[in-house]
Design a protein around this motif. Structure first.
Motif, mmCIF file in Angstrom:
data_model
loop_
_atom_site.group_PDB
_atom_site.id
_atom_site.type_symbol
_atom_site.label_atom_id
_atom_site.label_comp_id
_atom_site.label_asym_id
_atom_site.label_seq_id
_atom_site.Cartn_x
_atom_site.Cartn_y
_atom_site.Cartn_z
ATOM 1 N N TRP A 1 0.852 -1.189 0.000
ATOM 2 C CA TRP A 1 0.000 0.000 0.000
ATOM 3 C C TRP A 1 0.887 1.238 0.000
ATOM 4 O O TRP A 1 1.516 1.562 0.993
ATOM 5 C CB TRP A 1 -0.951 0.041 1.209
ATOM 6 N N GLY B 1 -2.459 -10.333 1.463
ATOM 7 C CA GLY B 1 -1.718 -10.152 2.712
ATOM 8 C C GLY B 1 -1.217 -11.470 3.259
ATOM 9 O O GLY B 1 -1.977 -12.418 3.454
ATOM 10 N N ASP C 1 3.155 -10.748 7.596
ATOM 11 C CA ASP C 1 3.226 -9.285 7.499
ATOM 12 C C ASP C 1 2.350 -8.625 8.555
ATOM 13 O O ASP C 1 1.147 -8.880 8.633
ATOM 14 C CB ASP C 1 2.782 -8.814 6.108
ATOM 15 N N TYR D 1 0.179 -5.670 5.691
ATOM 16 C CA TYR D 1 0.929 -4.984 4.642
ATOM 17 C C TYR D 1 2.362 -5.494 4.585
ATOM 18 O O TYR D 1 3.048 -5.573 5.600
ATOM 19 C CB TYR D 1 0.976 -3.473 4.896
ATOM 20 N N ARG E 1 4.257 -0.456 3.488
ATOM 21 C CA ARG E 1 3.261 0.602 3.668
ATOM 22 C C ARG E 1 3.930 1.964 3.551
ATOM 23 O O ARG E 1 4.941 2.229 4.189
ATOM 24 C CB ARG E 1 2.605 0.492 5.043
#
Length: 987
Positions: free
Chosen positions: A308, A451, A455, A459, A462
């Motif tokens: 992301w 995902g 993690d 994420y 990020r």
């Protein structure tokens, strides 16, 4: 005394070399003492101990040794090293003729080991290696200081340089940490505007340059504008702008492995929209994410990950870097990388990014059949396609394990049947999802799809809006509600949003269709559209156009696009507007807007061009995702959007674009932002802060004005001329106070530019105008301190140009210096302190006209030094006055010896060439007269900063039209556009 050499330079040197100094050239390998790496592995070797002449860019002795060490064919015949050196010297000689970018691109190809020479058996071509990327211990790593390079009459000395095998790959410019106004910006400008311009050969093999003042560090590639230089942070636990954070960033960015990784895998040469070659290097978040992807693929597990990175922070380039690095990994055995998007416009954007970057082995799967064929034939390339082309996939298309799938905008289509089909077709592939919007409760399946359990928070990488704003990778967004009486209630907006997006849940479709129909009636009311379009035109012309930015109008549906266009044309030139829609239906009204992909891209390129007359795009669905146009600042929103779709749309305006663009602006006519928390409903805590209301800025204005005025307590602001200036300047007695005022004024100026025009400003206009003129009057004449001492904004320039009061002062410097009697009167003045202040103001005004001209830099520095000595009590008023008069005399001599401004000469030359091309039978010998007329009239009407004001642009355009009318050339719009652009650039 503290200075840049004994503070910042020494600090960097110790971090990188561990306080160990060499006296002789080191052997290959990282610097070590008792097997422990010193610093991060660089050997410090003073420049006087390096075997090179000032006119040599690289150290030929070290390069020759590396060629013999790394190439068996050259080791067998060391004379072959001279043949390679001859080729490398030729690249240096081409810098001035082919340009720095082209020369750097060719040198980079050599450094990466992508050039061959006929050194093999029977003259077979073999690869020439200048650097060993596989075994770092085979390379020589040297840090040196005061690295002088001389090119003809020009000579420059870099503070610190990193040499790998004798090649200067990194240049570091350090600035003093003890003055508030001086920052990394000044170092970056010195590299960009001075070094690269006057000694470009020094940068032929440059990977990147670095600038720091000991508080913040920035890096950039050759010819990269200063505002695009990036920060480097790989550890979010360290606070920004702290010594610990800086130390970590310096050690990380300059680690030999990182420098060589950026050279080998994170450097691109691309062609921009104007067909110019540019160099691109990674931002730190791209570097970090790509290496996490590559490490995960090399490890073999986990076989997925979610990235992301906030909208506008460079996801497309991240995918390019990732694909490039994975394709170059020998351990992956020639992998296939598949780029998957979910819209045709994103397909075009990603393809354009890859193609512009000249990435090899790239293929596009335009149809489902093409995709199936490529996968079944086991194609080992980079494949770009859309998720919809997996829609009819039947079973397994390729079971191979070294297939890596990168899915863009992973939150949108991966939870449904298409995502299932893709996974079934590629059962053993690695899957990495990319998204620019945070995940909310309704999108939990995105975590499931991409995902990994390993993690944290789901994420893999990020880079949120906080980091993006902090690093200025993107700009803050402001929203401005307009015509509140036109806003529509929230229930109606929510219902229409559900209808438009298909998010119907279990609600009754028929009732929703009726609700949406009622909404359409409300939105399309003729009186409402007329009022909104009149307001858009006024708002754009007053708030957006003065700074040279462009806008987008987002309407309810395709019919609204046409209605808005017709109404806007009553207020704006027809050529300023363009409708972009997907005109695929049978409705005859939309057929004029049917365009091929190439036609549409050419149209959008015109929109991106600052000089083009197209200023506003009218859209409804197209361009709300994936469209990248940094010149776009304002979005006029009259369509129900929420959550992901809203965030993606408004982030079209958050791209950086020069120093004048400080924010993106969303003007809300529907009421979407009446409840920000509801509009941006995300799990990410505080995400509503990504967009703030203009009202917030208005509330900050009174305090910002007062904070600046506090510096001038007791000053009579009605005083004009020298009396007024001197009274104000006495309240700013030294650099520290002036810099503090400049920082506070910069904040105030940004607020003013964002709010203007607005009735609230009228009560502060007199104070702000006065403060602006004082700010300019004490601005350093050297051009240093650009972080807080910068050019005024367009609206501010226009405001103070309307009626200059404080600076209405007479410049009689020539008379004083050249008239012996008058000079004697000045020297014997009964009040030498006041007279010296007057002379200082006159000299500073003169020098500011020459900022950027290296001929006057030494004089500017001399003025600053004289002022500082006087402020510190080292010289008294009479001596101060004498030294100022000596400086004034030298200034007049320099002005006399300096030819007419070179830029204006180039402007006349460009105009001459232009009008020679369009000369016709009626104007056979008039080219010189036309150019002279234009030159003369433009000089009369222009003023400093005119390009940033609507009044200035209007005056110059009128002058140009009158001149062209005189020679019957006024009807040629293309000619007018080109001529105006030359004038804008050179005058």
């Amino acid at each position: 005394m503290f200075n840049e050499a004994n503070t910042v330079e020494a600090f960097i040197r110790d971090i990188l070399c561990g306080k160990v100094t060499q006296t002789t050239p080191p052997q290959p390998g990282l610097s070590r003492t008792n097997r422990k790496i010193n610093g991060v592995g660089w050997h410090y070797l003073p420049s006087q101990n390096i075997p090179r002449q000032p006119q040599e860019v690289f150290v030929e002795t070290f390069v020759r040794d590396a060629l013999i060490r790394l190439n068996p064919e050259i080791a067998a015949n060391p004379n072959r090293a001279e043949e390679v050196l001859y080729r490398l010297r030729a690249i240096l000689l081409s810098v001035r003729s082919d340009g720095l970018i082209r020369a750097n691109e060719e040198f980079t190809t050599w450094l990466r080991g992508d050039r061959t020479m006929p050194f093999g058996t029977n003259y077979e071509h073999t690869t020439v290696r200048l650097i060993d990327f596989d075994n770092l211990e085979n390379n020589q790593y040297i840090l040196t200081s005061q690295y002088t390079y001389r090119a003809g009459a020009e000579s420059r000395r870099a503070d610190l340089v990193l040499l790998v095998n004798g090649f200067p790959l990194v240049l570091i410019e350090a600035k003093t940490p003890v003055r508030k106004a001086v920052s990394w910006v000044d170092g970056a400008l010195q590299v960009h505007d001075d070094y690269e311009k006057y000694v470009p050969e020094l940068f032929a093999c440059n990977v990147f340059s670095v600038a720091t003042e000991g508080k913040e560090i920035r890096y950039g590639s050759i010819r990269m504008p200063m505002e695009l230089w990036g920060t480097w942070r790989l550890d979010d636990d360290t606070p920004p702008n702290s010594l610990a954070g800086l130390k970590q960033a310096i050690a990380s960015l300059h680690n030999p492995s990182v420098v060589l990784d950026i050279l080998n895998h994170f450097t691109l040469f691309a062609t921009d929209k104007k067909k110019r070659r540019i160099k691109i290097i990674c931002r730190y978040q791209q570097y970090e994410a790509v290496n996490k992807i590559v490490d995960r693929v090399l490890a073999g597990r986990p076989r997925k990950g979610l990235i992301w990175h906030f909208q506008g922070s460079g996801k497309s380039l991240l995918m390019v870097f990732a694909a490039q690095k994975m394709r170059l990994q020998a351990r992956l055995r020639n992998p296939t990388v598949i780029i998957v998007v979910d819209r045709l416009d994103l397909d075009a954007q990603i393809s354009a990014t890859f193609h512009a970057s000249d990435i090899p082995n790239l293929v596009k799967a335009e149809t489902r059949a093409e995709l199936e064929k490529l996968l079944k034939q086991d194609t080992r390339k980079i494949i770009i396609t859309t998720i919809f082309r997996f829609g009819e996939a039947d079973g397994v298309l390729n079971p191979r394990e070294n297939i890596i799938v990168l899915v863009d905008e992973a939150h949108r289509t991966q939870e449904g049947d298409l995502g299932i089909k893709m996974r079934a077709a590629l059962p053993n592939a690695f899957l990495f999802g990319f998204t620019g919007t945070p995940i909310n409760q309704r999108d939990r399946n995105t975590f499931y799809a991409f995902g990994a359990e390993e993690d944290e928070r789901g994420y893999m990488s990020r880079y949120g809006f906080e980091e993006s704003l902090r690093d200025r990778a993107t700009l803050p967004l402001h929203f401005e509600p307009r015509l509140l009486e036109m806003h529509i209630d929230h229930d109606a907006i929510d219902q229409a949003y559900a209808e438009l997006t298909g998010g119907l849940s279990d609600l009754d479709r028929e009732n929703l269709a009726k609700a949406a129909s009622r909404m359409a009636v409300l939105v399309k009311a003729p009186e409402r559209i007329a009022n909104i379009c009149a307001d858009i035109a006024q708002h754009y012309q007053e708030k957006v156009a003065p700074n040279g930015f462009k806008a987008m109008v987002v309407t309810y549906d395709q019919e609204c696009c046409l209605l808005y266009q017709a109404e806007l044309e009553k207020h704006l030139p027809k050529e300023a507007l363009e409708v972009i829609i997907s005109a695929t239906g049978k409705d005859e009204r939309f057929k004029p807007y049917q365009r091929t992909r190439d036609q549409e891209e050419k149209l959008l390129d015109r929109f991106r061009d600052r000089s083009d007359q197209m200023k506003i795009l009218v859209v409804t669905a197209k361009l709300l995702t994936g469209f990248d146009a940094p010149i776009l600042q304002a979005m006029y929103l009259d369509k129900p959007l929420k959550a992901h779709t809203l965030l993606q749309a408004i982030c079209r305006t958050n791209r950086t674009y020069g120093s004048q663009k400080t924010h993106g602006l969303v003007v809300d006519y529907l009421g979407v932002f009446d409840d920000v928390a509801q509009a941006l409903e995300f799990d990410e805590e505080g995400f509503q802060q990504v967009v703030s209301g203009i009202a917030t800025l208005k509330n900050q204005l009174p305090g910002a004005i007062q904070k600046c005025l506090v510096y001038f307590l007791g000053v009579d602001r009605s005083l004009t001329g020298y009396e007024g200036l001197i009274a104000a300047q006495e309240c700013l007695p030294n650099n520290d106070t002036r810099d503090a005022f400049a920082a506070d004024y910069s904040h105030l100026s940004n607020l003013w530019e964002a709010i203007s025009p607005d009735p609230i400003l009228q009560q502060y206009e007199v104070d702000y105008k006065w403060l602006s003129q004082i700010y300019v009057s004490v601005q350093p004449t050297t051009g240093m301190g650009r972080l807080i001492w910068h050019a005024l904004g367009a609206k501010t320039i226009e405001l103070i140009h309307e009626n200059i009061t404080v600076e209405a002062v007479r410049d009689d410097l020539d008379e004083i210096v050249l008239d012996a009697e008058l000079l004697e009167v000045v020297l014997n003045s009964p009040d030498p302190r006041k007279k010296s202040q007057e002379i200082e103001i006159k000299i500073a005004n003169r020098l500011r006209k020459h900022i950027g001209n290296p001929r006057f830099l030494a004089l500017s520095q001399r003025l600053e030094a004289i002022k500082e000595r006087h402020e510190q009590g080292q010289i008294y008023s009479v001596t101060f006055l004498k030294e100022l008069l000596d400086l004034a005399r030298d200034l007049l001599i320099a002005e006399k010896d300096t030819p007419v401004e070179k830029d204006e000469d180039r402007g006349k030359a460009a105009l001459t060439e232009l009008f020679t091309e369009v000369r016709n039978d009626q104007t056979p010998k008039m080219v010189e007269r036309i150019v002279n007329d234009i030159d003369e009239i433009v000089r009369l009407v222009r003023f400093p900063g005119w390009q940033q004001t609507s009044a200035g642009e209007r005056e110059v355009k009128q002058a140009l039209r009158k001149t062209l009318l005189k020679y019957a050339l006024h009807q040629d719009k293309e000619l007018f556009g080109k001529a105006y652009e030359y004038i804008r650039q050179y005058y």
